[in-house]
Motif scaffolding. Structure first.
Motif, PDB file in Angstrom:
ATOM      1  N   GLY A  44      96.355  -9.471  -8.204  1.00 39.52           N
ATOM      2  CA  GLY A  44      96.691  -8.887  -9.488  1.00 39.52           C
ATOM      3  C   GLY A  44      96.837  -7.381  -9.389  1.00 39.52           C
ATOM      4  O   GLY A  44      97.009  -6.813  -8.304  1.00 39.52           O
ATOM      5  N   VAL A  45      96.762  -6.694 -10.519  1.00 41.72           N
ATOM      6  CA  VAL A  45      96.889  -5.238 -10.564  1.00 41.72           C
ATOM      7  C   VAL A  45      95.603  -4.637 -11.140  1.00 41.72           C
ATOM      8  O   VAL A  45      94.897  -5.282 -11.910  1.00 41.72           O
ATOM      9  CB  VAL A  45      98.092  -4.810 -11.425  1.00 41.72           C
ATOM     10  CG1 VAL A  45      99.389  -5.344 -10.856  1.00 41.72           C
ATOM     11  CG2 VAL A  45      97.925  -5.268 -12.863  1.00 41.72           C
ATOM     12  N   PRO A  46      95.298  -3.383 -10.782  1.00 35.31           N
ATOM     13  CA  PRO A  46      94.131  -2.731 -11.393  1.00 35.31           C
ATOM     14  C   PRO A  46      94.313  -2.609 -12.900  1.00 35.31           C
ATOM     15  O   PRO A  46      95.437  -2.474 -13.398  1.00 35.31           O
ATOM     16  CB  PRO A  46      94.122  -1.348 -10.722  1.00 35.31           C
ATOM     17  CG  PRO A  46      94.910  -1.518  -9.456  1.00 35.31           C
ATOM     18  CD  PRO A  46      95.953  -2.551  -9.761  1.00 35.31           C
ATOM     19  N   LEU A  47      93.227  -2.639 -13.615  1.00 32.95           N
ATOM     20  CA  LEU A  47      93.296  -2.591 -15.074  1.00 32.95           C
ATOM     21  C   LEU A  47      93.924  -1.303 -15.576  1.00 32.95           C
ATOM     22  O   LEU A  47      94.553  -1.285 -16.641  1.00 32.95           O
ATOM     23  CB  LEU A  47      91.900  -2.758 -15.668  1.00 32.95           C
ATOM     24  CG  LEU A  47      91.223  -4.117 -15.445  1.00 32.95           C
ATOM     25  CD1 LEU A  47      89.850  -4.143 -16.109  1.00 32.95           C
ATOM     26  CD2 LEU A  47      92.096  -5.257 -15.973  1.00 32.95           C
ATOM     27  N   ASP A  48      93.795  -0.205 -14.817  1.00 35.46           N
ATOM     28  CA  ASP A  48      94.372   1.049 -15.287  1.00 35.46           C
ATOM     29  C   ASP A  48      95.897   1.076 -15.156  1.00 35.46           C
ATOM     30  O   ASP A  48      96.535   2.026 -15.572  1.00 35.46           O
ATOM     31  CB  ASP A  48      93.751   2.251 -14.577  1.00 35.46           C
ATOM     32  CG  ASP A  48      93.942   2.221 -13.060  1.00 35.46           C
ATOM     33  OD1 ASP A  48      94.667   1.340 -12.565  1.00 35.46           O
ATOM     34  OD2 ASP A  48      93.359   3.082 -12.371  1.00 35.46           O
ATOM     35  N   GLU A  49      96.503   0.017 -14.561  1.00 38.37           N
ATOM     36  CA  GLU A  49      97.956  -0.083 -14.496  1.00 38.37           C
ATOM     37  C   GLU A  49      98.525  -0.824 -15.704  1.00 38.37           C
ATOM     38  O   GLU A  49      99.750  -0.912 -15.866  1.00 38.37           O
ATOM     39  CB  GLU A  49      98.386  -0.800 -13.214  1.00 38.37           C
ATOM     40  CG  GLU A  49      98.189   0.016 -11.955  1.00 38.37           C
ATOM     41  CD  GLU A  49      99.067   1.258 -11.933  1.00 38.37           C
ATOM     42  OE1 GLU A  49     100.179   1.201 -12.480  1.00 38.37           O
ATOM     43  OE2 GLU A  49      98.630   2.281 -11.382  1.00 38.37           O
TER      44      GLU A  49
END
Length: 386
Positions: A44-49
């Protein structure tokens, strides 16, 4: 502790693909490919993205595109392969996403993924606690086509119109030498006579003489772009005849079927290519890549959103279909009036738009302007997205 598997959009799509009837999936998926997709899906992607107001779910509507959907969830829409677990290099057509489906945003351990059911309910848990992907057949109205990556109608006409040659090959292409009744220009439905047809085809595209596309900085010719005029059908083959003992060529006959611009004596013919409906996977280049815009397609001097521009980079430079690029506005030179010296300073360039590459030639590519703040002109700079 039970082992959990984050089921991404692509993983669910792969499960559907395995259940399709024979011949329905033109892109077979190997076990290694599926394993790679599932491994990516777990990241997945980091939450800040995520976009600031990313919703918990989104129901796909008619007219949605993958770009638009990703823009809802991500600050950088071109990062959707990470969010969706898309193995773009090995899976050629992962876009099994249809109107009416609901996508759910799942956040775990500081990262986010998309899946097609809340809490992973589309997968069944095995005895070991591992999540098992269960192939299922999804039925849908044939009118519900899978959503496209970008607005397909903006580029489909261009795919049949654009032609860039490494050299001025049109100089040797079949050419219109005369029209009926001594006309110079032709109208739709009128006939004309052509020399130079070596391999007859039923239909042709008609082009005006090619213009050179030059590098903005070096002025080197990167290719030759021809102006698309319309299409014509071959209605009679050419041949030979005798006239007072002399052998003369009889040109072939064509009939103008469709016109974009006026067609006349001297214009050239090229084969009509197979319609290209490739579903592109937008993604960032894997390495730094930059260049300049060398022309605005058509007669415009500047371009805005949803218009097409030519770039001075092509497949030989590593540019490929689906690449997403940043547009840059050159920083102005201003005077520093905060002291008595009034020194000139160069402001930094600013990113102000996004390009989407959809057609590549050897040294030239064409891109759709997805978004932009100011008009785009020849010489403007582009780079990998930042």
């Amino acid at each position: 502790m039970l082992k959990s598997l984050r089921l991404s959009l692509t993983a669910a799509a792969l499960a559907c693909a395995y259940a399709l009837p024979a011949g329905a999936n033109p892109y077979p998926i190997t076990e290694d490919q599926r394993a790679t997709a599932e491994r990516v899906a777990q990241a997945g992607v980091p939450l800040d993205e995520l976009a600031p107001n990313a919703p918990d779910s989104h129901t796909v509507k008619r007219g949605d595109t993958l770009w638009a959907i990703s823009s809802i969830f991500l600050k950088s829409p071109w990062r959707w392969p990470e969010l969706w677990g898309m193995n773009r290099q090995q899976i050629a057509n992962p876009h099994l996403i249809y109107p009416g489906q609901t996508l759910y945003l799942v956040k775990r351990d500081g990262r986010a993924t998309l899946q097609m059911s809340p809490g992973g309910s589309s997968a069944a848990a095995g005895e070991s606690g591992d999540v098992v992907l269960t192939p299922r057949v999804r039925t849908t109205d044939l009118a519900d086509n899978p959503v496209a990556a970008i607005p397909q109608h903006l580029i489909e006409p261009f795919l049949n119109e654009a032609i860039v040659l490494d050299s001025d090959e049109l100089a040797a292409a079949p050419r219109i030498v005369a029209a009926q009744e001594g006309r110079v220009m032709l109208s739709q439905g009128e006939s004309a006579y052509v020399r130079g047809i070596q391999q007859p085809m039923s239909s042709y595209r008609v082009f005006r003489s090619a213009k050179p596309l030059r590098d903005f900085e070096t002025k080197e010719v990167l290719g030759y772009e021809s102006v698309y005029l319309g299409t014509a059908d071959l209605t009679r083959l050419g041949g030979e005849t005798l006239n007072q003992g002399d052998k003369l060529e009889v040109p072939a006959t064509i009939t103008v079927r469709q016109m974009r611009q006026e067609i006349g004596v001297g214009d050239r013919l090229a084969p009509v290519p197979t319609r290209n409906y490739s579903r592109y996977v937008p993604h960032a280049p894997g390495k730094p890549l930059g260049g300049r815009i060398i022309s605005v397609y058509g007669d415009a001097i500047t371009a805005g959103q949803n218009q097409i521009v030519a770039l001075n980079r092509g497949s030989a430079d590593g540019l490929e279909r689906g690449h997403v690029l940043s547009l840059w506005r050159a920083g102005r030179v201003v005077k520093d009036r905060t002291d008595n010296r009034n020194e000139a300073v160069q402001l930094p360039d600013e990113a102000h738009g996004v390009l989407f590459v959809f057609q590549t030639f050897k040294r030239v590519s064409y891109a759709l302007i997805i978004s932009v703040k100011e008009p785009v002109s020849t010489g403007d700079r582009f780079s990998e997205p930042r």
